[in-house]
Design an enzyme around this catalytic site. Sequence first.
Site, mmCIF file in Angstrom:
data_model
loop_
_atom_site.group_PDB
_atom_site.id
_atom_site.type_symbol
_atom_site.label_atom_id
_atom_site.label_comp_id
_atom_site.label_asym_id
_atom_site.label_seq_id
_atom_site.Cartn_x
_atom_site.Cartn_y
_atom_site.Cartn_z
ATOM 1 C CD GLN A 1 39.245 -3.026 4.133
ATOM 2 O OE1 GLN A 1 38.883 -4.081 4.634
ATOM 3 N NE2 GLN A 1 40.352 -2.924 3.412
ATOM 4 C CB CYS B 1 47.049 1.547 -0.860
ATOM 5 S SG CYS B 1 45.684 0.538 -1.445
ATOM 6 N N GLY C 1 38.554 -1.113 -6.407
ATOM 7 C CA GLY C 1 38.080 -0.080 -5.496
ATOM 8 C C GLY C 1 38.728 1.272 -5.716
#
Length: 376
Positions: free
Chosen positions: A177, A325, A69
Amino acid sequence: MIYLDHAATTQISTEAIETWVKASENYFSNANSLHEAGEQASQLLITCRKKLSSLVGTSEENIFFTSGGSEANFIALNSLYLAHKHLGNHVITTAIEHPTVHSFFQQLEKQGVEVTYLPVNKFGLVSLEDIKNATRKDTFLASIQHVNSEIGTIQPLKQFGSWFQQNNIVFHSDCVQSFGKISIDITEFRVDAISVSSHKIHGPKGVGAVLLRENVTWSSVYPLTSHQHGFRPGTLNTPGIAAFTHAAIDMHDELAEKRIRAWQLRNTFINQLRPLGDRLKLEGHPDQSNQLPWILGLGIHGVQGQYMLLTLDRFHICISTGSACQSEELDGSAAMNAIYSTEQERLRFFRISFGKNTTEEELTYVAKKIIEVSNE
């Protein structure tokens, strides 16, 4: 172990593993090779593109695979920017985007491009009026995430997309998501590009994709690249892509029923935390149409989220204090800084995120432990 950090990553499914093994054994050749084995690998990739494109309402030619992603966000935004930068010098995003999106826009600022970072309300929702007020004659690109990874707020992409389309603004959305949990139709949403990831939907890590709307113009980020029509260099991870595709199909199967079950689990879990009374604060949007049930942001007065995470970990319960992250950052995430006004609120936050195999019994046990920790 009770794993409740699915928004960070999911366990690869048995079916996806089986697909990966089969593809590794039988379709290991480079899909660009001209021999028969290469053609077989190429045909498998074509099948995967067809399957994925059917899930979002575009054609197979508009599916481009990435390493995940994060890279999907980077390449999608860069390729759209390069193709449309001659149209203006102003772009729009929000204060709560993924770090890869913010990184891209910060790079643009260094190049002299003007960037508007839209605020959100206390529920994490972006206002259409704010978007309209921020739009200028020289606005040519926008990126707004579909679902926030920390509190699960769903942005009304269809409303935003309609406005951007009317004003000839190219619109990208980070759907990492939401993909596999919300039905996404690129044409209906009027989104020009979306980014998705495999490991969020029980597929393998190291695989993602950019899915484009029909007839969207883009320019190659990497000169002289021949793979994927110049979109991204490098030999494709055919087994990973096959496993990702299998996982995506599985997640979209009976999606409405899965969403109902997730809401049931969420409501049951929240009710079991009611003994905490006013100390408990629920984050996200109160309206189900603007809230993803699988992600639950919480805060308990008097308890730091980091303390809750570490204490529950002793009982083999895995939760999160926000985006993985940014797990090593001392400051709050972009979403936390945008929503909360005080450091105390940011420090209290922690996240529970369900998966397809999460059970009511697990959540009952976790709720009990959260109350025990809070009452210590």
